[in-house]
Design an enzyme around this catalytic site. Structure first.
Site, PDB file in Angstrom:
ATOM      1  N   HIS A 232      26.464  64.753  46.977  1.00 20.70           N
ATOM      2  CA  HIS A 232      27.798  64.943  47.559  1.00 20.70           C
ATOM      3  C   HIS A 232      28.362  63.678  48.197  1.00 20.70           C
ATOM      4  O   HIS A 232      29.561  63.622  48.472  1.00 20.70           O
ATOM      5  CB  HIS A 232      27.762  66.057  48.606  1.00 20.70           C
ATOM      6  CG  HIS A 232      27.652  67.428  48.030  1.00 20.70           C
ATOM      7  ND1 HIS A 232      28.737  68.212  47.725  1.00 20.70           N
ATOM      8  CD2 HIS A 232      26.564  68.144  47.660  1.00 20.70           C
ATOM      9  CE1 HIS A 232      28.330  69.364  47.208  1.00 20.70           C
ATOM     10  NE2 HIS A 232      27.015  69.350  47.162  1.00 20.70           N
TER      11      HIS A 232
ATOM     12  N   LYS B 101      30.430  65.701  40.700  1.00 19.15           N
ATOM     13  CA  LYS B 101      31.375  65.865  41.798  1.00 19.15           C
ATOM     14  C   LYS B 101      32.420  64.752  41.809  1.00 19.15           C
ATOM     15  O   LYS B 101      33.504  64.915  41.269  1.00 19.15           O
ATOM     16  CB  LYS B 101      30.599  65.962  43.105  1.00 19.15           C
ATOM     17  CG  LYS B 101      29.625  67.156  43.064  1.00 19.15           C
ATOM     18  CD  LYS B 101      28.636  67.147  44.185  1.00 19.15           C
ATOM     19  CE  LYS B 101      27.694  68.350  44.072  1.00 19.15           C
ATOM     20  NZ  LYS B 101      26.753  68.252  42.930  1.00 19.15           N
TER      21      LYS B 101
ATOM     22  N   SER C 285      25.449  69.901  51.846  1.00 20.64           N
ATOM     23  CA  SER C 285      26.600  70.581  51.271  1.00 20.64           C
ATOM     24  C   SER C 285      26.989  71.872  51.976  1.00 20.64           C
ATOM     25  O   SER C 285      28.086  72.375  51.758  1.00 20.64           O
ATOM     26  CB  SER C 285      26.340  70.888  49.794  1.00 20.64           C
ATOM     27  OG  SER C 285      25.202  71.711  49.645  1.00 20.64           O
TER      28      SER C 285
END
Length: 520
Positions: A315, A347, A287
């Site tokens: 992610h 996310k 990230s």
């Protein structure tokens, strides 16, 4: 749905030099070296700030300047210092100068655009006062809203609202007691189907999914091999496990293989007994770097040396692969080759919590041995429904192509945005297909300046510095979303270029090198 003809989106990836035969196309990542002059000026900048920091601490000791931050009481002056370490020195004298760039309160859905609560500081960021005004229509380039499911209208929001009316918001119990709802069971079955594994289980907090489950999998006499840039949750989980930890260079397969070979040959320290188990910890997308794990090579090494693999897809799940199924899907690999598949719902799914997927025996073991499973309260029903609805949308089980279109749009937006920044002359880190786009700022003064200048122009960005990054590698981190339209991206790019010229952060000396390689 809009697209960019000049960008050819491909989801399957491939190699560098050491993994020939494991990839289907070039695996291109960019980590341009810091220019020497910039590095020298960055060190000088931190040096000057440090000198002034010690001067201000001297003034605070003599009560000439007031210090608002936590310090020892006068009667504890002779104790071992509780607060006086470098991180606290950094917080007092460097972080506070640019604190206005963080913790900005928003008052809307964090979608492609958002509204910010305006605030001012009368004492150089020690405290903030709210003006009562709202900054409307700020283009959001910082939220992890990869597929645009952070929204308050549409299929997912309606489903969550309906479930809230039926089940309420809280469950007030753990899963093992009175908190196991039918929606929890359906969600876990859907996650397992989505990942292509036998079974899955969900947890209420993404950070705790790592920090509380790794200690349940390894312990004393076990070896953990961890990428040097792994997330803090993985690091904490490894430390709590009591296992021996060895760190290999970021995404460096030669470093990983050397450690695996040494572990097999030498065994445990002193006794030289074989390790009870060897666990490799990696992330799908890193990230802070925007890089993608070299998963085909990691799996090949894992099989060769009979180690276990723990993959954190916080992610990458939803953001990579033709079906949005993460880095395993991106490389076209078999999910069964990954022993522990972890990810988060915070996310791409616009919800909260995390999951672990794998063999059924693994899930049964974790249900009774994981602290997060045994002691944590159950996930909130509307959050569970958001996960179910968004996941069905991605899988196409909602009867539309909306999810598939968003996955494709995210890939196109990512390539377009990265290409434009590279052409402008910025130093961009990471993989061409990663929606996490770090843009290097380096110098401490430019961290706050970049964030402030962007907000003046109605663009919300995240700027990152020490301790989240190495002290001289400060950066702005953009997160691309499928919800971004081309006009939004063009507006953001125009402003980034303008501010980049103003602050002189277009450091790159090879503007077109990476994309010339792709075309060749």
């Amino acid at each position: 749905m809009y697209c960019y003809p000049e960008d050819k989106v491909q989801h399957t990836a491939c190699n560098g030099s050491s993994g020939l035969g494991l990839y289907s196309r070039p695996f291109i990542e960019s980590f341009e070296e810091t220019p020497m002059l910039v590095a020298v000026l960055t060190y000088m900048g931190y040096g000057i700030l440090t000198i002034f920091g010690y001067l201000r601490d001297f003034l605070r000791d003599w009560k000439i300047e007031r210090c608002h931050i936590a310090r020892e009481r006068e009667e504890q002056r002779d104790f071992v210092p509780l607060y006086q370490d470098f991180e606290n020195f950094y917080t007092r004298n460097l972080y506070m100068r640019i604190r206005d760039s963080w913790n900005r309160p928003i008052c809307s859905v964090p979608g492609a655009k958002m509204d910010l609560v305006e605030r001012v500081s009368p004492d150089y960021n020690w405290t903030f006062d709210y003006t009562g005004k709202v900054v409307e229509g700020v283009i959001n380039m910082g939220s992890y809203n990869y597929l645009g499911f952070a929204e308050n209208t549409g299929y997912c929001a309606d489903a969550s609202a309906e479930v809230t009316m039926k089940y309420g918001v809280g469950v007030a119990s753990t899963r093992q007691e009175m908190g196991n709802l039918d929606r929890h069971e359906e969600m876990e079955e859907l996650v397992a189907k989505f990942l292509g594994v036998e079974s899955a289980m969900a947890f209420g907090m993404g950070f705790a999914t790592n920090s509380m489950n790794i200690p349940a999998l390894t312990g004393k006499g076990c070896l953990i091999l961890s990428d040097e840039l792994n997330h803090a949750s993985l690091v904490l989980g490894a430390r709590l496990s009591g296992s021996t930890i060895r760190v290999f260079k970021h995404n460096n397969m030669q470093s990983l293989e050397k450690m695996l070979r040494d572990a097999i040959v030498h065994g445990q320290p002193r006794t030289h007994r074989p390790w009870k188990k060897i666990l490799i910890l990696v992330e799908g997308i890193y990230s802070m770097e925007g890089s993608i794990v070299r998963l085909p090579e990691v799996i090949a090494l894992k099989k060769r040396y009979r180690a276990y693999l723990y993959l954190d897809e916080a992610h990458s799940i939803g953001a990579l692969g033709p079906g949005g199924r993460g880095v395993v899907d991106y490389f076209g690999l078999d999910p069964r080759d990954v022993d522990v598949m972890m990810g988060t719902f915070t996310k791409s799914f616009g919800a909260a919590g995390g999951y672990i997927g794998g063999r059924k025996e693994l899930m049964e073991y974790l249900r009774s041995h994981s602290h997060s499973a045994v002691y944590a309260a159950s996930m909130s029903p509307p959050v569970v429904e958001q996960i179910i609805a968004s996941m069905k949308c991605i899988m196409g089980e909602d009867g539309t192509t909306l999810g598939r279109d968003r996955v494709q749009q995210l890939a196109e937006n990512t390539l377009y945005f990265r290409r434009k920044l590279t052409e402008m002359g910025f130093i961009i880190y990471g993989n061409n297909d990663s929606p996490v786009v770090p843009m290097m700022l380096y110098m401490p003064a430019k961290i706050g300046a970049f964030g402030r200048e962007m907000l003046k122009r109605n663009i919300g960005v995240v700027v990152v510095g020490f301790p989240a990054t190495p002290i001289i590698e400060s950066r702005a981190r953009f997160c691309i979303s499928a919800a971004h339209t081309k006009d939004m991206l063009d507006t953001a790019l125009s402003v980034i270029s303008e501010v980049g010229d103003l602050l002189q952060v277009k450091y790159s000396r090879q503007k077109r090198l990476i994309y010339d390689q792709i075309q060749d």
